[in-house]
Design an enzyme around this catalytic site. Sequence first.
Site, PDB file in Angstrom:
ATOM      1  N   HIS A  91       0.821  -1.205   0.000  1.00 61.31           N
ATOM      2  CA  HIS A  91       0.000   0.000   0.000  1.00 61.31           C
ATOM      3  C   HIS A  91       0.859   1.260   0.000  1.00 61.31           C
ATOM      4  CE1 HIS A  91      -4.085  -1.409   0.250  1.00 61.31           C
ATOM      5  NE2 HIS A  91      -3.833  -2.195   1.287  1.00 61.31           N
ATOM      6  N   CYS A 144       0.195   2.686  -4.627  1.00 61.02           N
ATOM      7  CA  CYS A 144      -0.564   3.869  -5.018  1.00 61.02           C
ATOM      8  C   CYS A 144       0.206   5.139  -4.663  1.00 61.02           C
ATOM      9  CB  CYS A 144      -1.918   3.872  -4.318  1.00 61.02           C
ATOM     10  SG  CYS A 144      -3.020   2.568  -4.907  1.00 61.02           S
TER      11      CYS A 144
END
Length: 315
Positions: A91, A144
Site C-alpha cells: 500500500h 498507489c
Amino acid sequence: MKDTQTKKLALLVGCNYANTPNELHGCINDVLAMRQVLISRFGFDPNRINLLTDAPDSLVMPTGANIKDALDHMVDQAEPGDVLYFHYSGHGTRVPSIKPPHTFHRLDEAIVPCDFNLITDLDFRNIVNRVPKGATFTILSDSCHSGGLIDKEKEQIGPSSLQNSSFTPTSIPTITKSKTIPFESILLHLSSLTHINTPDLATHFLELFGDTASLRFRFPSHEIDSIPSLHEDNGILLSGCQANETSADMNPNGGKGKAYGAFSNAIEIVLKENQGDLSNKEVVLRARNVLKIQGFVQHPCLYCGDDHANSVFLK
C-alpha cells in the site's frame, strides 16, 4: 587489498496485510518473482538480496523501522560503481504536509509498512542523498501515489512530461483492489492505538514510533525545507502510477489464480519480451504500454537525473 568488483545489492519488500481490512494478495508474489529475475537476468548474488515480507512465517517483519534499517545497511555497504535496488509492493498513501499557520500545504507521498509506520518521500530523499557518487540506487514502487516518492527528484516521465491519450479500458476478468490506504484511515488506526484525541498525524507517529518515525513527523517544517536535493544524485524512481493515481493488486479468476501487482507484472513482461539492455526510460514507457493494452488506468512514471533516464536499467 580492496575488491574492485562492483556489488549488486537488493532489498525486496512485499506487504499483503493478511487478515486485515487492507488485505492485498499479490505483493509477496511480486517480490518473490523479482528475486528470481534479479538472479537470472541481472546476475545478483542471492546472498546479497534481502527479502522482507509479512508472510506468517517471516522472522523479520517489514515494519517501518526494519525497512529503513535494511535500506540504511544497503547504502552503508555501497561504494562507487555499485548497483542498489529497492523493490516495494504494498500500500501507498498521501499525507497532508502541515505548515504554519496549520493549514494543508500539499500532499506528501509515502509507503505503508505492515505496522503503518510510514516511510515518506523525505525519508527516501535522505537515503538517496547518502548514496556514494558513482553508485546507483533504483527504487521500483508498486504502490498507489508512488509518483514523486523521492522528494524533489526530477520528473522524466510523468503527468507534466507526457500527455495521456484518452483511453477507455476494457473489462478486466479479475478481482482488483487499489493499493492505497487513505490518510484518514491511517489516522483512525493510529488513534485507536495511542488513545490521543488529535487530528495531528505527527503526534500519533511520535507517540507510537519515536525516533523511528518518518523525518516528516520528527523535523520542524523549516528544517524539512532545508534538506537539499543533490543536483546530480544517483536516485532512480520507477513508480507504478502518478502521484494522484492508484496502482492495482490483481486476484485473477476469483482468487483461484496467482495474484500479482499490475505494475510489477508489467515490468516482468517487459523484461521477458526484451532480452537486451533497456534504459530506465524504455522500461517505464514499455510498462505503460503493457498496462494500457491490459486495460489499466495507471501510468508508471520515471524520476531521476537526466543522465540516468537513458542509462541501462540495473546496470
